[in-house]
Design a protein around this motif. Structure first.
Motif, PDB file in Angstrom:
ATOM      1  N   VAL A  37       0.642  -1.435   0.134  1.00 33.61           N
ATOM      2  CA  VAL A  37      -0.050  -0.050  -0.298  1.00 33.61           C
ATOM      3  C   VAL A  37       0.730   1.416  -0.250  1.00 33.61           C
ATOM      4  O   VAL A  37       0.546   2.307  -0.629  1.00 33.61           O
ATOM      5  N   PHE A  38       1.578   1.498   0.684  1.00 30.46           N
ATOM      6  CA  PHE A  38       2.635   2.878   0.745  1.00 30.46           C
ATOM      7  C   PHE A  38       3.826   1.861   0.128  1.00 30.46           C
ATOM      8  O   PHE A  38       4.637   3.497  -0.099  1.00 30.46           O
ATOM      9  N   GLY A  39       4.520   1.655   0.015  1.00 32.45           N
ATOM     10  CA  GLY A  39       6.154   1.721  -0.729  1.00 32.45           C
ATOM     11  C   GLY A  39       6.962   1.630   0.496  1.00 32.45           C
ATOM     12  O   GLY A  39       7.639   0.941   0.083  1.00 32.45           O
ATOM     13  N   SER A  40       7.099   1.898   1.264  1.00 32.63           N
ATOM     14  CA  SER A  40       7.998   2.666   1.940  1.00 32.63           C
ATOM     15  C   SER A  40       7.462   3.032   3.393  1.00 32.63           C
ATOM     16  O   SER A  40       6.576   3.334   3.597  1.00 32.63           O
ATOM     17  N   TYR A  41       8.810   2.871   4.530  1.00 30.98           N
ATOM     18  CA  TYR A  41       8.080   2.621   5.978  1.00 30.98           C
ATOM     19  C   TYR A  41       8.153   3.926   6.010  1.00 30.98           C
ATOM     20  O   TYR A  41       7.069   4.697   6.800  1.00 30.98           O
ATOM     21  N   ASP A  42       9.228   5.006   5.318  1.00 33.96           N
ATOM     22  CA  ASP A  42       9.200   6.207   5.259  1.00 33.96           C
ATOM     23  C   ASP A  42       8.154   7.067   4.911  1.00 33.96           C
ATOM     24  O   ASP A  42       7.227   8.111   5.436  1.00 33.96           O
ATOM     25  N   HIS A  43       7.262   6.759   3.811  1.00 32.19           N
ATOM     26  CA  HIS A  43       5.642   7.125   2.954  1.00 32.19           C
ATOM     27  C   HIS A  43       4.600   6.633   4.211  1.00 32.19           C
ATOM     28  O   HIS A  43       3.932   7.389   4.427  1.00 32.19           O
ATOM     29  N   PHE A  44       4.362   5.547   4.468  1.00 26.34           N
ATOM     30  CA  PHE A  44       3.926   4.953   4.787  1.00 26.34           C
ATOM     31  C   PHE A  44       3.762   6.078   6.215  1.00 26.34           C
ATOM     32  O   PHE A  44       3.133   6.554   7.123  1.00 26.34           O
ATOM     33  N   LEU A  45       4.824   6.463   7.150  1.00 28.35           N
ATOM     34  CA  LEU A  45       4.620   7.531   8.097  1.00 28.35           C
ATOM     35  C   LEU A  45       4.487   8.903   7.893  1.00 28.35           C
ATOM     36  O   LEU A  45       4.267   9.970   8.664  1.00 28.35           O
ATOM     37  N   PRO A  99      14.392  10.375   3.470  1.00 29.55           N
ATOM     38  CA  PRO A  99      16.066  10.393   2.675  1.00 29.55           C
ATOM     39  C   PRO A  99      15.411  11.667   1.937  1.00 29.55           C
ATOM     40  O   PRO A  99      14.230  12.090   1.252  1.00 29.55           O
ATOM     41  N   ASP A 100      16.557  12.009   1.275  1.00 26.35           N
ATOM     42  CA  ASP A 100      16.562  13.342   0.375  1.00 26.35           C
ATOM     43  C   ASP A 100      15.354  13.110  -0.438  1.00 26.35           C
ATOM     44  O   ASP A 100      15.287  13.661  -1.579  1.00 26.35           O
ATOM     45  N   ASP A 101      15.851  11.481  -1.629  1.00 23.09           N
ATOM     46  CA  ASP A 101      15.108  11.416  -2.652  1.00 23.09           C
ATOM     47  C   ASP A 101      13.544  10.749  -2.622  1.00 23.09           C
ATOM     48  O   ASP A 101      12.899  11.000  -3.617  1.00 23.09           O
ATOM     49  N   PHE A 102      12.823  11.197  -1.401  1.00 21.22           N
ATOM     50  CA  PHE A 102      11.445  11.813  -0.641  1.00 21.22           C
ATOM     51  C   PHE A 102      10.737  12.034  -1.474  1.00 21.22           C
ATOM     52  O   PHE A 102      11.072  13.637  -1.718  1.00 21.22           O
ATOM     53  N   VAL A 103       9.716  12.079  -2.630  1.00 22.77           N
ATOM     54  CA  VAL A 103       9.011  12.441  -3.013  1.00 22.77           C
ATOM     55  C   VAL A 103       7.731  12.682  -2.217  1.00 22.77           C
ATOM     56  O   VAL A 103       6.582  12.049  -2.796  1.00 22.77           O
ATOM     57  N   MET A 104       6.648  13.925  -2.205  1.00 24.49           N
ATOM     58  CA  MET A 104       5.765  13.749  -1.059  1.00 24.49           C
ATOM     59  C   MET A 104       4.589  13.545  -1.927  1.00 24.49           C
ATOM     60  O   MET A 104       4.769  14.569  -2.946  1.00 24.49           O
TER      61      MET A 104
END
Lengths: 194, 194
Positions: A37-45, A99-104
């Motif tokens: 669903v979210f792809g990663s922990y960071d996206h979930f958070l 992370p720096d490459d994170f796209v919100m």
DNA sequence: GACGACAATTGAACGCCGTTCAAAAATATG
DNA sequence: CATATTTTTGAACGGCGTTCAATTGTCGTC
């Protein structure tokens, strides 16, 4: 569902003890589903924290509707009140670094700006007409001021130093800056409500 | 040795990626030794963060010795400068939260207060004589103000909003509050250096 | 209803981490 | 040198984020 339960779990245990597995387990899914669903922990958070921003913006709007006096004061008080009542949630939004490459996703980005917009509006209303264009910048600076006080309040730094009145101090600083910007905050707002 | 290498590792990878094992390995000890020396991860991190406070206090003292103009301005600029150059270290000291039953050794507690003491002293010097007793409270409030701006600066919140000049904004807020407290900061300091 | 394609879910495995502690190694003492 | 004490080791434990082959579920077509 996942975001809602994640939000609840974050409120209970805070960022350090947060566990995606625990969240998945609580609603009867497995950890793999959460990754789908979210792809990663960071996206979930990030999604969980955006939920916190929504809740906060909602409470700010309510605080402003219910406000009987100085609206800036209501904003400052709500900032502290929200943080104190939702300590784990509040900390998570400032302490989770992606992370720096994170796209919100855009909706999250927009939602996160709502609180600031409300403050900008109130500061613009408080400023004299010829200074309204400085509202965006000043509002953000004042948010930073209150934020710093709130951070130290929650971490116990002020009470360690034997200081009470974090809210009062933050408000003093805000009012001093507004006054220097030409705001007679109290008299101006009072005139509007009369 | 362990603290020194821990400090270096923290500077490189930040709090989230910090690993006590990695630190032990780098200096040729095993993870068990680290637990013998510090007792817990939290105690180890606390010691590493105290090291950061020492470094910072040292830099503040240097910044003040080298200061040719407004000492309050030098303090604000150093706050940002230190945080920007030591982003991971700086964040760690505010984001590592110890358990409620944690007891910090006295030397650490003392060391952590040095930065604040220096600021209190400078604010007391800047204030008119009849207001010197408000220095401790005001200084801490101004630190909070600068801290909030610094936090947003490092997290990119200001640049996301298209804002430059976090240092300048923080300094404006500080100077506004000092002026309201009766400080003609510039003329007073200039008179002292003449 | 049967079948095939696609989507959603599972959960064990991987490597990493904080913590623990029995065994081994190092050091101190008489 | 022998013994007692201290220091160090590192595997084991359980937890976590991440991955992915296998399984299950759903939908469309005949």
């Amino acid at each position: 569902m996942l975001i809602s339960e994640g939000h609840k779990h974050m409120a209970e245990v805070g960022l350090t003890r947060f566990s995606a597995r625990e969240v998945a387990k609580r609603i009867g899914y497995s950890i793999g589903t959460l990754y789908n669903v979210f792809g990663s922990y960071d996206h979930f958070l990030s999604a969980v924290n955006t939920r916190t921003f929504e809740q906060w913006a909602y409470e700010v709007r309510n605080a402003l509707s219910d406000c009987k006096g100085d609206r800036i004061q209501c904003l400052v008080e709500n900032y502290f009140s929200f943080a104190r009542r939702n300590r784990n949630l509040w900390r998570a939004i400032y302490e989770h670094h992606v992370p720096d490459d994170f796209v919100m996703p855009d909706e999250q980005y927009i939602q996160r700006g709502k609180l600031t917009e409300a403050v900008v509006q109130e500061v613009a209303n408080a400023l004299p007409p010829e200074k309204t264009d400085m509202a965006p910048r000043l509002a953000r600076s004042l948010i930073a001021t209150v934020h710093g006080h709130c951070t130290f309040d929650l971490s116990g730094s002020f009470s360690l130093m034997g200081l009470d009145g974090a809210v009062e101090m933050a408000l003093e600083r805000v009012q001093e800056s507004l006054r220097m910007a030409g705001v007679g905050a109290q008299s101006r707002i009072a005139a509007e409500t009369t």
